[in-house]
Design a protein around this motif. Structure first.
Motif, PDB file in Angstrom:
ATOM      1  N   VAL A 171      -0.338  -7.932  -8.647  1.00  0.00           N
ATOM      2  CA  VAL A 171       0.865  -7.287  -8.083  1.00  0.00           C
ATOM      3  C   VAL A 171       1.207  -6.029  -8.876  1.00  0.00           C
ATOM      4  O   VAL A 171       1.482  -4.968  -8.296  1.00  0.00           O
ATOM      5  CB  VAL A 171       2.054  -8.285  -8.074  1.00  0.00           C
ATOM      6  CG1 VAL A 171       3.358  -7.577  -7.773  1.00  0.00           C
ATOM      7  CG2 VAL A 171       1.803  -9.379  -7.047  1.00  0.00           C
ATOM      8  N   ALA A 172       1.169  -6.143 -10.214  1.00  0.00           N
ATOM      9  CA  ALA A 172       1.511  -4.987 -11.058  1.00  0.00           C
ATOM     10  C   ALA A 172       0.534  -3.842 -10.817  1.00  0.00           C
ATOM     11  O   ALA A 172       0.947  -2.674 -10.716  1.00  0.00           O
ATOM     12  CB  ALA A 172       1.508  -5.412 -12.527  1.00  0.00           C
ATOM     13  N   ALA A 173      -0.762  -4.169 -10.687  1.00  0.00           N
ATOM     14  CA  ALA A 173      -1.773  -3.124 -10.476  1.00  0.00           C
ATOM     15  C   ALA A 173      -1.551  -2.446  -9.126  1.00  0.00           C
ATOM     16  O   ALA A 173      -1.613  -1.213  -9.015  1.00  0.00           O
ATOM     17  CB  ALA A 173      -3.172  -3.748 -10.543  1.00  0.00           C
ATOM     18  N   ALA A 174      -1.287  -3.255  -8.082  1.00  0.00           N
ATOM     19  CA  ALA A 174      -1.077  -2.672  -6.743  1.00  0.00           C
ATOM     20  C   ALA A 174       0.180  -1.813  -6.735  1.00  0.00           C
ATOM     21  O   ALA A 174       0.189  -0.723  -6.138  1.00  0.00           O
ATOM     22  CB  ALA A 174      -0.952  -3.794  -5.710  1.00  0.00           C
ATOM     23  N   ALA A 175       1.248  -2.274  -7.403  1.00  0.00           N
ATOM     24  CA  ALA A 175       2.502  -1.502  -7.434  1.00  0.00           C
ATOM     25  C   ALA A 175       2.288  -0.189  -8.181  1.00  0.00           C
ATOM     26  O   ALA A 175       2.791   0.861  -7.761  1.00  0.00           O
ATOM     27  CB  ALA A 175       3.605  -2.330  -8.085  1.00  0.00           C
ATOM     28  N   ALA A 176       1.509  -0.238  -9.286  1.00  0.00           N
ATOM     29  CA  ALA A 176       1.247   0.978 -10.065  1.00  0.00           C
ATOM     30  C   ALA A 176       0.444   1.977  -9.238  1.00  0.00           C
ATOM     31  O   ALA A 176       0.734   3.180  -9.232  1.00  0.00           O
ATOM     32  CB  ALA A 176       0.500   0.614 -11.344  1.00  0.00           C
ATOM     33  N   LEU A 177      -0.564   1.475  -8.515  1.00  0.00           N
ATOM     34  CA  LEU A 177      -1.399   2.330  -7.665  1.00  0.00           C
ATOM     35  C   LEU A 177      -0.545   3.007  -6.594  1.00  0.00           C
ATOM     36  O   LEU A 177      -0.692   4.206  -6.330  1.00  0.00           O
ATOM     37  CB  LEU A 177      -2.495   1.465  -7.023  1.00  0.00           C
ATOM     38  CG  LEU A 177      -3.665   2.216  -6.403  1.00  0.00           C
ATOM     39  CD1 LEU A 177      -4.466   2.927  -7.476  1.00  0.00           C
ATOM     40  CD2 LEU A 177      -4.554   1.245  -5.627  1.00  0.00           C
ATOM     41  N   LEU A 178       0.353   2.231  -6.018  1.00  0.00           N
ATOM     42  CA  LEU A 178       1.236   2.759  -4.977  1.00  0.00           C
ATOM     43  C   LEU A 178       2.150   3.844  -5.524  1.00  0.00           C
ATOM     44  O   LEU A 178       2.375   4.870  -4.880  1.00  0.00           O
ATOM     45  CB  LEU A 178       2.065   1.603  -4.414  1.00  0.00           C
ATOM     46  CG  LEU A 178       2.391   1.677  -2.938  1.00  0.00           C
ATOM     47  CD1 LEU A 178       1.152   1.478  -2.086  1.00  0.00           C
ATOM     48  CD2 LEU A 178       3.428   0.621  -2.587  1.00  0.00           C
ATOM     49  N   ARG A 179       2.661   3.613  -6.751  1.00  0.00           N
ATOM     50  CA  ARG A 179       3.551   4.606  -7.377  1.00  0.00           C
ATOM     51  C   ARG A 179       2.793   5.914  -7.651  1.00  0.00           C
ATOM     52  O   ARG A 179       3.307   6.997  -7.445  1.00  0.00           O
ATOM     53  CB  ARG A 179       4.120   4.062  -8.698  1.00  0.00           C
ATOM     54  CG  ARG A 179       5.351   3.200  -8.535  1.00  0.00           C
ATOM     55  CD  ARG A 179       6.095   3.046  -9.842  1.00  0.00           C
ATOM     56  NE  ARG A 179       5.269   2.547 -10.924  1.00  0.00           N
ATOM     57  CZ  ARG A 179       4.971   1.263 -11.131  1.00  0.00           C
ATOM     58  NH1 ARG A 179       5.436   0.354 -10.299  1.00  0.00           N
ATOM     59  NH2 ARG A 179       4.224   0.894 -12.140  1.00  0.00           N
ATOM     60  N   GLU A 180       1.525   5.757  -8.108  1.00  0.00           N
ATOM     61  CA  GLU A 180       0.706   6.943  -8.433  1.00  0.00           C
ATOM     62  C   GLU A 180       0.419   7.774  -7.189  1.00  0.00           C
ATOM     63  O   GLU A 180       0.425   9.002  -7.225  1.00  0.00           O
ATOM     64  CB  GLU A 180      -0.639   6.503  -9.030  1.00  0.00           C
ATOM     65  CG  GLU A 180      -0.592   6.303 -10.531  1.00  0.00           C
ATOM     66  CD  GLU A 180      -1.873   5.671 -11.027  1.00  0.00           C
ATOM     67  OE1 GLU A 180      -2.927   5.849 -10.393  1.00  0.00           O
ATOM     68  OE2 GLU A 180      -1.801   4.960 -12.055  1.00  0.00           O
ATOM     69  N   ASN A 181       0.170   7.060  -6.081  1.00  0.00           N
ATOM     70  CA  ASN A 181      -0.214   7.772  -4.852  1.00  0.00           C
ATOM     71  C   ASN A 181       0.970   8.264  -4.033  1.00  0.00           C
ATOM     72  O   ASN A 181       0.788   8.922  -3.027  1.00  0.00           O
ATOM     73  CB  ASN A 181      -1.077   6.856  -3.964  1.00  0.00           C
ATOM     74  CG  ASN A 181      -2.410   6.580  -4.638  1.00  0.00           C
ATOM     75  OD1 ASN A 181      -2.876   7.392  -5.450  1.00  0.00           O
ATOM     76  ND2 ASN A 181      -3.001   5.437  -4.357  1.00  0.00           N
TER      77      ASN A 181
END
Lengths: 204, 122
Positions: free
Chosen positions: B110-120
């Motif tokens: 979840v943390a990785a997906a949320a971070a990826l979403l924030r970056e993009n």
């Protein structure tokens, strides 16, 4: 226990919340406020429907409030009547007058800001004979405010649900601690004043 | 003797049990007040990205709270996005049991997906 109950909300949903709220109105130790607030979060996420949640909470409150009032009316009123005929008569009389004068405010406060005290006020109102119609109307109004407040809090702050749950846990404990300090302190102060009055009377 | 002193002496002599209960209630009040202030200050701060998942949370609640689109969060948890709401696992505890995952592994996903979403995010 709270986490176990919370895990049951997505499965049993509204029925679980209804039963939990009803039991909490009887002073059974069920974390109803946290369940309702979390229910609001589940509603925001789409697991529950907000209006159905509010209806379930209100139904649970009506069932619990009425059960507490009538249990106290049936079981407590005869005891109060017997005590009223004895030495405790003046105290009981004052308590009945107080409930008659301020009971509705007590019901409203204990259904909203001071919700941990709600069941005890309901028992007192039943035992001391606050009129059923007035009690029910105010309890329902207070219940609707409580349900909307807690469910709304969870709905709006669903992204911070664990922090809100911790906040509610501390706030409810704080209300109970303040009530205990006020009750014990007030009782001590009254006892001291009564004793000082007796001493003054003896000296005079 | 002051009135407060006289009151305290009377209370300690005549009602020591009530005084002991009052002391316990006051200590509890202080601790709860400190906890409440600390929680409130935490609430005023920004939402922590690494806040923990709990086994009682539903996949939809995780998606909502962590700002992940529903198909993304369902895929992270091994749930077919076309599954009707009441057919798949309803809590993270059920997801963990079904997928053989630990809470830490789910947290990582979840943390990785949320971070990826924030970056993009533009």
């Amino acid at each position: 226990m709270t986490e176990m109950l919370l895990a049951l909300v997505p499965t049993y949903g509204l029925w679980l919340i209804l039963v939990a709220v009803a039991l909490s109105c009887l002073a059974l130790p069920v974390p109803a406020s946290i369940l309702v607030m979390t229910g609001g979060g589940f509603a925001a996420a789409g697991d529950l429907t907000l209006w159905q949640l509010l209806l379930a909470v209100l139904a649970g409150q009506v069932i619990g409030d009425q059960a507490a009032y009538h249990l106290a009316r049936l079981g407590g009123a005869p005891v109060i009547a017997r005590l009223g005929r004895g030495r405790a008569g003046p105290v009981i009389g004052r308590a009945e007058a107080l409930i008659d004068r301020r009971g509705l405010w007590a019901v409203l406060l204990s259904r909203t800001l001071l919700s941990p005290l709600g069941p005890y006020v309901a028992y007192l109102c039943g035992a001391l004979g606050l009129r059923w119609g007035r009690y029910s109307a105010v309890a329902l109004t207070g219940g609707a405010i409580w349900a909307t407040g807690y469910a709304g809090l969870g709905y709006v702050f669903a992204h911070r649900i664990t922090e809100i749950a911790a906040l509610i846990g501390n706030a409810l404990g704080l209300i109970l601690a303040v009530a205990a300090v006020a009750g014990l302190g007030g009782w001590l102060l009254r006892a001291w004043r009564a004793q000082a009055g007796r001493v003054s009377a003896e000296l005079a | 003797m002051t009135r407060a002193g006289a009151f305290l002496r009377y209370a300690l002599r005549r009602h020591p049990v009530v005084i002991a209960l009052l002391a316990v209630a006051l200590v509890a009040l202080g601790m709860l007040l400190a906890g409440l202030i600390s929680d409130a200050l935490q609430m005023l701060g920004p939402v922590a990205h690494d806040r923990p998942l709990e086994p009682w949370m539903s996949p939809r609640l995780v998606g909502h709270a962590w700002g992940l689109p529903k198909p993304v969060v369902l895929e992270l948890m091994g749930i077919d996005p076309d599954t009707p709401p009441h057919a798949g696992p309803r809590t993270l505890a059920e997801v963990m049991a079904r997928e053989g995952l630990t809470l830490a592994e789910l947290q990582y996903r979840v943390a990785a997906a949320a971070a990826l979403l924030r970056e993009n995010r533009p």
